[in-house]
Write an enzyme that holds these catalytic residues in place. Structure first.
Site, PDB file in Angstrom:
ATOM      1  N   GLU A 127      39.029  35.597  43.707  1.00 25.69           N
ATOM      2  CA  GLU A 127      37.963  35.848  42.738  1.00 25.69           C
ATOM      3  C   GLU A 127      37.401  34.554  42.161  1.00 25.69           C
ATOM      4  O   GLU A 127      36.975  34.491  41.012  1.00 25.69           O
ATOM      5  CB  GLU A 127      38.441  36.757  41.594  1.00 25.69           C
ATOM      6  CG  GLU A 127      38.746  38.152  41.985  1.00 25.69           C
ATOM      7  CD  GLU A 127      40.089  38.299  42.674  1.00 25.69           C
ATOM      8  OE1 GLU A 127      40.107  38.800  43.810  1.00 25.69           O
ATOM      9  OE2 GLU A 127      41.101  37.924  42.084  1.00 25.69           O
ATOM     10  N   GLU A 170      51.637  38.820  48.454  1.00 28.19           N
ATOM     11  CA  GLU A 170      51.031  39.068  47.135  1.00 28.19           C
ATOM     12  C   GLU A 170      51.383  40.493  46.779  1.00 28.19           C
ATOM     13  O   GLU A 170      51.017  41.423  47.498  1.00 28.19           O
ATOM     14  CB  GLU A 170      49.507  38.943  47.185  1.00 28.19           C
ATOM     15  CG  GLU A 170      48.998  37.534  47.265  1.00 28.19           C
ATOM     16  CD  GLU A 170      47.474  37.485  47.408  1.00 28.19           C
ATOM     17  OE1 GLU A 170      46.787  38.426  46.950  1.00 28.19           O
ATOM     18  OE2 GLU A 170      46.984  36.517  48.010  1.00 28.19           O
ATOM     19  N   ASN A 176      44.042  33.152  54.374  1.00 24.35           N
ATOM     20  CA  ASN A 176      44.279  34.160  53.343  1.00 24.35           C
ATOM     21  C   ASN A 176      43.694  35.496  53.785  1.00 24.35           C
ATOM     22  O   ASN A 176      42.497  35.568  54.065  1.00 24.35           O
ATOM     23  CB  ASN A 176      43.588  33.735  52.046  1.00 24.35           C
ATOM     24  CG  ASN A 176      44.000  34.597  50.869  1.00 24.35           C
ATOM     25  OD1 ASN A 176      45.017  34.324  50.237  1.00 24.35           O
ATOM     26  ND2 ASN A 176      43.243  35.629  50.581  1.00 24.35           N
ATOM     27  N   GLU A 177      44.521  36.491  53.877  1.00 19.61           N
ATOM     28  CA  GLU A 177      44.061  37.835  54.255  1.00 19.61           C
ATOM     29  C   GLU A 177      43.013  37.734  55.360  1.00 19.61           C
ATOM     30  O   GLU A 177      41.892  38.232  55.222  1.00 19.61           O
ATOM     31  CB  GLU A 177      43.499  38.573  53.039  1.00 19.61           C
ATOM     32  CG  GLU A 177      44.563  38.881  52.016  1.00 19.61           C
ATOM     33  CD  GLU A 177      44.098  39.819  50.921  1.00 19.61           C
ATOM     34  OE1 GLU A 177      42.879  39.953  50.715  1.00 19.61           O
ATOM     35  OE2 GLU A 177      44.961  40.436  50.283  1.00 19.61           O
ATOM     36  N   TYR A 194      47.838  28.576  45.079  1.00 24.37           N
ATOM     37  CA  TYR A 194      46.644  28.323  45.870  1.00 24.37           C
ATOM     38  C   TYR A 194      46.188  26.896  45.580  1.00 24.37           C
ATOM     39  O   TYR A 194      46.281  26.422  44.438  1.00 24.37           O
ATOM     40  CB  TYR A 194      45.505  29.235  45.407  1.00 24.37           C
ATOM     41  CG  TYR A 194      45.418  30.609  46.020  1.00 24.37           C
ATOM     42  CD1 TYR A 194      45.652  30.830  47.368  1.00 24.37           C
ATOM     43  CD2 TYR A 194      45.025  31.691  45.230  1.00 24.37           C
ATOM     44  CE1 TYR A 194      45.512  32.101  47.915  1.00 24.37           C
ATOM     45  CE2 TYR A 194      44.885  32.969  45.771  1.00 24.37           C
ATOM     46  CZ  TYR A 194      45.136  33.165  47.118  1.00 24.37           C
ATOM     47  OH  TYR A 194      44.994  34.409  47.649  1.00 24.37           O
ATOM     48  N   TYR A 233      43.966  38.717  33.883  1.00 24.36           N
ATOM     49  CA  TYR A 233      44.526  39.512  34.977  1.00 24.36           C
ATOM     50  C   TYR A 233      45.490  40.610  34.510  1.00 24.36           C
ATOM     51  O   TYR A 233      46.076  41.314  35.304  1.00 24.36           O
ATOM     52  CB  TYR A 233      45.230  38.585  35.988  1.00 24.36           C
ATOM     53  CG  TYR A 233      45.134  39.098  37.407  1.00 24.36           C
ATOM     54  CD1 TYR A 233      44.001  38.881  38.176  1.00 24.36           C
ATOM     55  CD2 TYR A 233      46.164  39.846  37.963  1.00 24.36           C
ATOM     56  CE1 TYR A 233      43.899  39.368  39.464  1.00 24.36           C
ATOM     57  CE2 TYR A 233      46.075  40.346  39.258  1.00 24.36           C
ATOM     58  CZ  TYR A 233      44.937  40.101  40.004  1.00 24.36           C
ATOM     59  OH  TYR A 233      44.826  40.584  41.276  1.00 24.36           O
ATOM     60  N   ASN A 258      40.058  33.232  48.629  1.00 21.76           N
ATOM     61  CA  ASN A 258      39.577  34.440  47.938  1.00 21.76           C
ATOM     62  C   ASN A 258      39.708  34.289  46.419  1.00 21.76           C
ATOM     63  O   ASN A 258      38.881  33.666  45.788  1.00 21.76           O
ATOM     64  CB  ASN A 258      40.265  35.703  48.443  1.00 21.76           C
ATOM     65  CG  ASN A 258      39.384  36.923  48.227  1.00 21.76           C
ATOM     66  OD1 ASN A 258      38.300  36.972  48.796  1.00 21.76           O
ATOM     67  ND2 ASN A 258      39.797  37.885  47.430  1.00 21.76           N
ATOM     68  N   TYR A 268      48.343  45.971  46.670  1.00 21.64           N
ATOM     69  CA  TYR A 268      47.845  46.233  45.313  1.00 21.64           C
ATOM     70  C   TYR A 268      47.774  47.743  45.132  1.00 21.64           C
ATOM     71  O   TYR A 268      46.684  48.326  45.099  1.00 21.64           O
ATOM     72  CB  TYR A 268      46.468  45.576  45.113  1.00 21.64           C
ATOM     73  CG  TYR A 268      46.562  44.073  45.085  1.00 21.64           C
ATOM     74  CD1 TYR A 268      46.591  43.331  46.260  1.00 21.64           C
ATOM     75  CD2 TYR A 268      46.660  43.390  43.876  1.00 21.64           C
ATOM     76  CE1 TYR A 268      46.707  41.950  46.235  1.00 21.64           C
ATOM     77  CE2 TYR A 268      46.768  42.011  43.842  1.00 21.64           C
ATOM     78  CZ  TYR A 268      46.795  41.299  45.023  1.00 21.64           C
ATOM     79  OH  TYR A 268      46.917  39.925  44.984  1.00 21.64           O
TER      80      TYR A 268
HETATM   81  C1  GAL Z   1      44.013  39.528  47.377  1.00 23.10           C
HETATM   82  C2  GAL Z   1      43.595  38.094  47.625  1.00 23.10           C
HETATM   83  C3  GAL Z   1      43.705  37.309  46.340  1.00 23.10           C
HETATM   84  C4  GAL Z   1      43.009  38.061  45.232  1.00 23.10           C
HETATM   85  C5  GAL Z   1      43.597  39.438  45.096  1.00 23.10           C
HETATM   86  C6  GAL Z   1      42.959  40.306  44.043  1.00 23.10           C
HETATM   87  O1  GAL Z   1      43.592  40.354  48.342  1.00 23.10           O
HETATM   88  O2  GAL Z   1      44.382  37.498  48.614  1.00 23.10           O
HETATM   89  O3  GAL Z   1      43.153  36.057  46.525  1.00 23.10           O
HETATM   90  O4  GAL Z   1      41.682  38.133  45.545  1.00 23.10           O
HETATM   91  O5  GAL Z   1      43.416  40.112  46.288  1.00 23.10           O
HETATM   92  O6  GAL Z   1      43.041  39.755  42.820  1.00 23.10           O
END
Ligand code: GAL
Length: 946
Positions: free
Chosen positions: A141, A287, A198-199, A95, A354, A139, A254
């Site tokens: 965080e 991701e 992004n998303e 990023y 993380y 995004n 995720y």
């Molecule tokens: C994704 C987003 C990332 C980060 C991740 C969670 O949805 O693209 O930037 O926020 O979630 O850690």
């Protein structure tokens, strides 16, 4: 969390309301280089439905996410990127953070810790492909989701084609795009893909997406453009077709979610399979979960558990076979630190570890080992870059599920073996029948607990022919014309490997146990995975082969770096062989064997030749020295100073900004005037002070305030120098949409006798800003929510309040705008090494409500050939307080008493490893408190080639 059911339904409503108007601009023509497999001149990056190709060679992109802005030490970028590379990643997703580079409209900084040219040169040097992700929204965080805080004052909805926002984001893209463009593979650099936005899934505006792409192309970006769609393929738009469509649409997944307190959950967000969004482009897991944010304050080790090796085995391996995805971005490979004011306060605190495979302190974990096992396979077996679904070998027990893909050109087959029910912990066995090109083989396979295996058959393994193996391939290399291969399996479980030969080869078991038999061209080896078995095979019409068969733990002792296989040490950073010398750069936590599988006679480790001997395995073996003991100094000699002169009614605030605005760009309209939002006066980060004046009427009994700090923030109030107390600052939550009417209320009683009728009174208010919310919903309600006071009143009194405001002052170019806020000591440079603190008193650790500063120095002399990650640890303490921790002027975090984080990473570079360090603490106490004791602690001691 943003992906709540409430949000989802809100989103669906807003999506239907937004039923896209006619497109603003025609879709840009994809340039020749980005279209499917053209004959464009080299160097080039192309793609088809199977994979990307770099200069015509297919690549299985196995990338890890890295945020340079979370490691304010360019010298350590190399350390982390070498670790990423050594784990088998062949790429990084990066990023680029708009707000990190831009303190004000028209101002951008790409120097020092912001030198992204340096970062991209390094990726090139290390041979890592780069997916460049400049947003504009990211995004991540991070504060504002990467949008600069000054954007809060720009009219026009962010992440849309509104003219105000358009002018702003073009400013950023016009700066960052040329940097990315000059580092593209097509110009001799490392960037092979460009990710737009992004998303982008809520309140979408295709004209905006189209413009991002157009500007990239205009800046000379000629690699394929990608997008990372949230959060599986069910989301729309997917940006796979129509206006705004990208070349390679990907998805973010995720599956484990983010509740690190429940580490035994299993795929709460579904199977997490990477789905194909386009028939023209490869399946892309833009991701894929490789850790988690710690929303529940469980501690990051729990997040590492939630996303540990068992999860990785089942989900990552499934992805490779189920969708045939050949592009992966694992989020995060290394998380880093929300130093300064980088955090987005709803989701994270100072640490952004993380639960990643590489910890915030740059240590390698069990997840790192699993990444190595899978990454080496993924990047060794070239036929995986082009596969189609294929008939799976039959399993004679439904408790063992098989699924295959095969390469249509050479027949290489990869079979996923897993439980049909992903959640089971069962111990299941089956006989599986492989029909290979040269015969049928029925072999037992076993899955012990949460596990999955990727088994190869009909694979040209270097100069060998692997018919089938029930062991997994780690990697193979071809030093000096012979093959060296490492296979592995579950400890104590039997395995079989069958290799093809024209005639019976000579088999010698050098170490461990294996039974060999030869019939009809098949050399069959049967063994149990236990320790490391070494088998030398010669003759049979093929080049010699050293086959090593080990457990998972044994597999994790191997490194394949720069094409060379090495066993031992704790990290091999580079391995170059020239003539008869192998040159390794490697780290050790203790002395131990180091073995190089290359036809060399001399082994140099970190520049020193080691006594070495040749082994029957055809390797060279030596003993690598361990580290020396290292001691860190205690922290003594602290001095202190009171830090809230603003609370004194006599304080001179005549130089402060008058707060008298009556309108604001924010969608959150103030309940009282004037507007007191800190951002509206240009104070975007950290603490702000307010001083309000009124002439007492005699009717005042309380002061009523309301403040937005972002999650976890507090504000405190003084009247005529007397502390009135503190209150929790509020935030705008999704559930409060559209606007939270009462975010952070505080009612403060005025002690009798404090005010004198007809006399001027001074109200001093200190409000913390914990960072800006993100803009995931692309509606401005989150990121444009104010910070600071949002309402102020004296109920029952007719007295008029007038205000002045003061936030961060000055321009610290090296550390940037996120480093400091508006505490008196920050404005006066008390956090900086040069500040003269001789007049300060000797420290006592008992503090009153308000602000107290502490300073000391510590000399370090860490050995140059060692790597000693250091943390600042806070122990003990009582009462409600928080402390900003400055090291050599860098704000390395905020300790919150009672919070989850007590260790704060001090990266080398910020910390002078050989020299004097200045530590400064700004303690903000809400009540009488005892500050905890501080120490420097080594996280690990490695002899290192950093
Ligand atoms: C994704 C987003 C990332 C980060 C991740 C969670 O949805 O693209 O930037 O926020 O979630 O850690």
């Amino acid at each position: 969390m943003r992906r709540t059911a409430a949000l989802l339904s809100a989103l669906l409503v807003s999506l239907s309301l937004l039923a896209a108007p006619a497109t603003a601009q025609p879709p840009a023509q994809p340039p020749a280089q980005a279209s499917a497999q053209t004959s464009a001149p080299s160097p080039r990056v192309t793609y088809d439905r199977h994979s990307v190709s770099v200069d015509g060679r297919r690549v299985l992109l196995w990338a890890g996410e890295f945020h340079y802005f979370r490691l304010p030490s360019p010298e350590l970028w190399r350390d982390v990127l070498e670790k990423i590379k050594a784990a088998g990643f062949n790429g990084v997703s990066l990023y680029f953070h708009w707000g990190y580079h831009s303190p004000a409209p028209g101002r951008y900084d790409f120097t020092g810790v912001r030198d992204v040219d340096r970062l991209l040169r390094l990726t090139k040097e290390l041979g890592l492909h780069v997916v460049a992700r400049p947003g504009p929204y990211i995004n991540a965080e991070t504060t504002g989701g990467g949008l600069p805080a000054w954007l809060k004052n720009v009219p026009g909805r962010a992440r849309s084609s509104d003219p105000g926002y358009t002018r702003a984001y073009r400013e950023w893209l016009d700066r960052i795009n040329p940097v990315i463009a000059r580092h593209q593979h097509t110009r001799g650099g490392s960037v092979i893909l460009y990710n737009a936005e992004n998303e982008y899934a809520a309140n979408t505006d295709p004209a905006y997406m189209e413009d991002i792409k157009k500007r990239a192309r205009a800046a000379g970006i000629d690699v394929p453009i990608t997008h990372n769609q949230c959060c599986d393929a069910s989301w729309t738009p997917k940006w796979a077709e129509g206006e705004g469509a990208v070349d390679i649409p990907g998805v973010d997944d995720y599956p484990q979610g983010f509740n690190c307190r429940e580490t035994d959950v299993w795929g709460v967000w579904g199977p997490g399979l990477t789905e194909r969004l386009s028939e023209k482009a490869p399946a892309y897991a833009a991701e894929y979960q490789a850790g988690a944010i710690d929303q529940q304050n469980a501690g990051y080790d729990k997040c590492r558990e939630l996303t540990g090796p068992a999860f990785m085995k089942v989900y990552y391996k499934s992805n490779l076979v189920a969708s045939g995805a050949t592009m992966f971005g694992y989020y995060m490979a290394f998380g880093g630190t929300n130093w300064g004011r980088l955090a987005q306060p709803n989701d994270v605190y100072t640490s952004y570890d993380y639960g990643a495979p590489i910890t915030e302190n740059r240590q390698l974990t069990a997840k790192y080992d699993e990444f190595r096992r899978q990454g080496y396979l993924a990047t060794t077996v070239a036929p995986l870059t082009r596969t189609d679904p294929a008939t799976a070998p039959a399993s004679d027990d439904a408790a063992v599920h098989t699924e295959s893909r095969a390469n249509p050109d050479d027949g290489t087959r990869i079979t996923l073996v897993r439980h049909p029910d992903r959640t089971t912990n069962a111990d299941a066995s089956a006989n599986v029948t492989w029909k290979t090109a040269t015969g049928t083989h029925t072999l037992p396979v076993r899955l012990k607990g949460r596990d999955a295996k990727l088994l190869l058959s009909d694979y040209a393994m270097g100069g060998q022919r692997l018919a089938v193996s029930t062991s997994e391939l780690l990697t193979h290399t071809r030093p000096g014309g012979r093959d060296v291969a490492v296979l592995y399996g579950t400890e104590g479980v039997p395995g079989t490997t069958i290799l093809r030969y024209a005639s019976a080869p000579t088999v010698k078991v050098l170490e461990g146990e294996a039974r060999a038999s030869y019939a009809g061209g098949d050399l069959r080896l049967d063994y149990t995975h236990r320790g490391l078995t070494r088998v030398r095979i010669t003759g049979g019409g093929r080049p010699p082969l050293l086959l090593m068969l080990g457990t998972e733990a044994e597999a994790a002792r191997f490194w394949r770096v720069d094409g060379t296989l090495v066993r031992g040490t704790d990290l091999v950073r580079s391995a170059r062989t020239a003539g008869t010398t192998a040159d390794l750069r490697a780290d050790t936590a203790k002395a131990g064997p180091v073995e190089v599988f290359a036809p060399v006679r001399r082994l140099r480790l970190n520049g020193r030749t080691l006594p070495a001997r040749a082994t029957p395995s055809g390797s060279l073996l030596a003993t690598a020295p361990g580290p020396r003991p290292v001691r860190l100094p205690g922290l003594k000699g602290w001095r202190m100073a009171a830090g809230a002169p603003e609370a004194d009614p006599a304080f001179d605030d005549s130089g402060w900004t008058v707060a008298d605005r009556t309108t604001t760009v924010s969608p959150h309209k103030p309940k009282t005037l004037p507007v007191l939002y800190a951002d509206d006066y240009g104070y975007h980060h950290g603490h702000v002070w307010y001083r309000g004046r009124f002439t007492a009427t005699g009717d005042e009994t309380t002061v009523k305030l309301n403040a937005i700090t972002g999650r976890g923030g507090v504000y405190q109030v003084w009247l005529n120098g007397r502390p009135l107390g503190s209150a929790a600052g509020g935030e705008q939550k999704d559930a409060d949409a559209p606007v939270n009417p009462d975010p952070g209320p505080g009612t403060f009683t005025i002690p009798s006798g404090l005010l004198e009728k007809g006399k001027e009174a001074v109200l001093s208010v200190l409000v913390e800003n914990m960072g800006h919310n993100d803009d995931w919903t692309a509606d401005d309600l989150r990121h444009k929510q104010p910070r600071g006071l949002v309402a102020a009143a004296l109920p029952g009194s007719a007295a008029a309040l007038t205000w002045r405001i003061q936030g961060a002052r000055g321009d610290d170019r090296a550390r940037g705008p996120l480093n400091t806020g508006g505490l008196h000591g920050e404005r006066a440079g008390w956090h900086l090494p040069g500040h003269a603190d001789r007049s300060w008193g000797r420290a006592s650790w008992r503090v009153e409500p308000g602000v107290t500063w502490y300073r000391t120095t510590a000399g370090l002399n860490l050995p140059k050939d060692h790597d000693v990650p250091v943390v600042l640890r806070v122990r003990g303490g009582t009462g409600k307080y928080r402390a900003l921790l400055f090291v050599n002027g860098w704000n390395m975090g905020e300790y919150v008493a009672g919070g989850v984080q007590r260790d704060f990473t001090l990266p080398a570079g910020v910390l002078r490893e050989r020299g004097r360090n200045t530590l400064a603490l700004a303690v903000v106490a809400q009540e009488p408190a005892t500050v905890g004791s501080l120490s420097l602690e080594p996280v690990a001691v490695h002899r290192a080639a950093r």
